[in-house]
Design an enzyme around this catalytic site. Structure first.
Site, short mmCIF file in Angstrom:
data_model
loop_
_atom_site.label_atom_id
_atom_site.label_comp_id
_atom_site.label_asym_id
_atom_site.label_seq_id
_atom_site.Cartn_x
_atom_site.Cartn_y
_atom_site.Cartn_z
N GLY A 59 6.61 -2.78 0.43
CA GLY A 59 6.49 -3.44 -0.86
C GLY A 59 5.47 -4.56 -0.77
N HIS A 60 4.31 -4.24 -0.19
CA HIS A 60 3.24 -5.21 -0.08
C HIS A 60 1.94 -4.50 0.32
CE1 HIS A 60 4.88 -5.19 4.15
NE2 HIS A 60 3.61 -4.95 4.37
N SER A 61 0.85 -5.23 0.21
CA SER A 61 -0.42 -4.78 0.79
C SER A 61 -0.91 -5.90 1.70
CB SER A 61 -1.45 -4.49 -0.30
OG SER A 61 -1.73 -5.67 -1.03
N ARG A 106 2.14 -0.33 0.13
CA ARG A 106 2.98 0.68 0.76
C ARG A 106 4.45 0.34 0.57
NH1 ARG A 106 1.21 -1.63 5.47
NH2 ARG A 106 -0.62 -1.90 4.17
N VAL A 131 -0.07 -9.48 0.27
CA VAL A 131 0.09 -9.55 -1.18
C VAL A 131 1.44 -8.92 -1.46
CG1 VAL A 131 -0.80 -8.80 -3.42
CG2 VAL A 131 -2.39 -9.34 -1.55
#
Ligand code: TYD
Length: 147
Positions: A59-61, A106, A131
């Site tokens: 749950g981030h990049s 992802r 992020v």
């Protein structure tokens, strides 16, 4: 921190990489070493384990960090998203991982009980490189220069 990885990232830049498997009657062995299987120098290895059923990880990049994600044991699903295109796949082989360049959102879920998610990363941990807000990710990936 500024860079344009989110402007140029593409899920088509994510690649499944199969590592050689050294077969042995007492168990197999696969190797990752610097300047060999991966297109980045390795600075960090971490792993997720004891993941409860039904939860979501990721749950981030990342802004700069490249990662190579392997189901070292068990299986899980991974969804990759470049802000324009998304793709979901299952990782379930101990010698096959997904290369995820920076700028890719992802999400990992559907972990089978006892799974171990091994991550080999190009950079040491820095919260500034994350992020974590999807709205911010969409802002960063808007008006992408490629595709
Ligand atoms: P996070 O990256 O959010 O986990 P995931 O993407 O797998 O859901 O990290 C969870 C916590 O662990 C967060 O508080 C930061 C910490 N952490 C480190 O201290 N070092 C690391 O190398 C990583 C990946 C996480």
């Amino acid at each position: 921190m500024t860079n344009d990885s989110h402007k140029t990232s593409s899920i088509y830049g994510c690649k499944l990489i199969t590592l050689d498997k050294h077969h042995h009657k007492n168990g197999n062995l696969s190797v990752v070493e610097n300047n060999n299987q991966l297109p980045f120098a390795i600075n960090r290895v971490y792993y997720l384990y004891d993941v409860p059923g039904g939860v979501e990880r990721g749950g981030h990049s990342h802004r700069l960090c490249h990662e190579f994600i392997i189901a070292a044991s068990g299986s899980f699903d991974i969804e990759i998203d470049d802000g324009k295109n998304k793709c979901k796949m299952t990782l379930n082989r101990s010698n096959c991982g997904l290369l995820v360049p920076p700028g890719i959102w992802r999400v990992l879920n559907n972990f089978a009980s006892g799974s171990v998610c091994l991550v080999i990363a190009s950079d040491c941990y820095s919260e500034d490189d994350y992020v974590r807000d999807y709205t911010e990710f969409q802002r960063l990936t808007s008006n992408k220069s490629c595709k």
